[in-house]
Write a protein that holds these residues in place. Sequence first.
Motif, PDB file in Angstrom:
ATOM      1  N   HIS A 200       0.835  -1.207   0.000  1.00 34.84           N
ATOM      2  CA  HIS A 200       0.000   0.000   0.000  1.00 34.84           C
ATOM      3  C   HIS A 200       0.866   1.251   0.000  1.00 34.84           C
ATOM      4  O   HIS A 200       0.614   2.201  -0.755  1.00 34.84           O
ATOM      5  N   THR A 203       2.590   1.557  -3.547  1.00 37.39           N
ATOM      6  CA  THR A 203       1.786   1.673  -4.765  1.00 37.39           C
ATOM      7  C   THR A 203       0.514   2.492  -4.606  1.00 37.39           C
ATOM      8  O   THR A 203      -0.071   2.905  -5.608  1.00 37.39           O
ATOM      9  N   GLU A 205      -2.201   1.148  -3.563  1.00 39.59           N
ATOM     10  CA  GLU A 205      -3.308   0.196  -3.564  1.00 39.59           C
ATOM     11  C   GLU A 205      -3.891   0.077  -2.153  1.00 39.59           C
ATOM     12  O   GLU A 205      -3.152   0.044  -1.170  1.00 39.59           O
ATOM     13  N   ARG A 206      -5.219  -0.020  -2.077  1.00 36.56           N
ATOM     14  CA  ARG A 206      -5.882  -0.135  -0.781  1.00 36.56           C
ATOM     15  C   ARG A 206      -6.360  -1.564  -0.596  1.00 36.56           C
ATOM     16  O   ARG A 206      -6.994  -2.131  -1.495  1.00 36.56           O
TER      17      ARG A 206
END
Length: 341
Positions: A200, A203, A205-206
């Motif tokens: 996370h 990047t 991203e979650r």
Amino acid sequence: MTTVRDTPVRLTQFAHGGGCACKIPPGELEDVLGGLVGPGTASADGSLLVGLATGDDAAVVTLPAPGGGPARAVVSTADFFTPVVDDAYDWGRIAAANALSDVYAMGGRPLVAVNLLAWPRDVLPFELAREVLRGGLDVAAEAGCHVGGGHSVDDPEPKYGMAVTGVADPERLLRNDTGRPGLPLSLTKPLGLGVLNNRHKATGERFEQAVATMVALNRDASAAALAAGATCATDVTGFGLLGHLHKLARASGVTAVLDTAAVPCLDGAREAVRDGYVSGGTRRNLEWVAPFTDFGDADADTRLLLADAQTSGGLLVAGEVPGAPVIGELVPKGAHSVVLE
């Protein structure tokens, strides 16, 4: 992601580490604490039930009850760390759940907490700090724990957590030094929080499954362990499963045999290890436990996942806990603290 005036703010980019992965490495910490012996670390009258000796999750002292009633144990702990996710409110919830976990890991019930906040006031707006504190307040309310203020400092790196005071029955504590051969080992949350958080951070991203796991209180797991008659437990946080298992086995004078195939992991965790999203804290954990561990045929990725620095992880209980997988057992002390099968 948190926004301020429509501008995205990634809190994880303001920290050198993330969550419990930013802890001081366990080997270095033990070297520092090894020489600290004095009036605050021992109790001639026996009122200090749990102190520095075994590196347990919290300090525990007994207070005599007025009127000759049963004694009450007071549980005291503190925990704080750098941002583990970009969303300020979620970070507050995670940090609070993690701090409260130390009380649950001792078999206690949190009563009151105070906030610990470090904030770069010239860099990050205070409305984000408010969201962090709101997250902590909401989780404390869920736990039935009062929040009575706290302390803040101006700091180049944001940090948040809580100091928590709780109560427990001194005759029904969960400790890390009361394990005995023949007891099964149960784990109440899956592994992989560290590598998913690191992905996370890298990047953006979650990972909703990671956030949901971290904000979940260990209250019910603690109550279930006590109801099942358990006396030995710890929570799995920054030192990874292997590190906390080694500490429990060492304190209890036993060896822990771990069934690696039975250890639960979050979706995406193995892929995150494969793709290299491994924190320096996790690698230091693995280096620390290596001399005390028989890794058997475990491959490099499995070793890293078992040493993954968790944030607000589950309870590791010597005993069966309803709904939690059994991941191994305690056996008589052998050449290693931990053996992987």
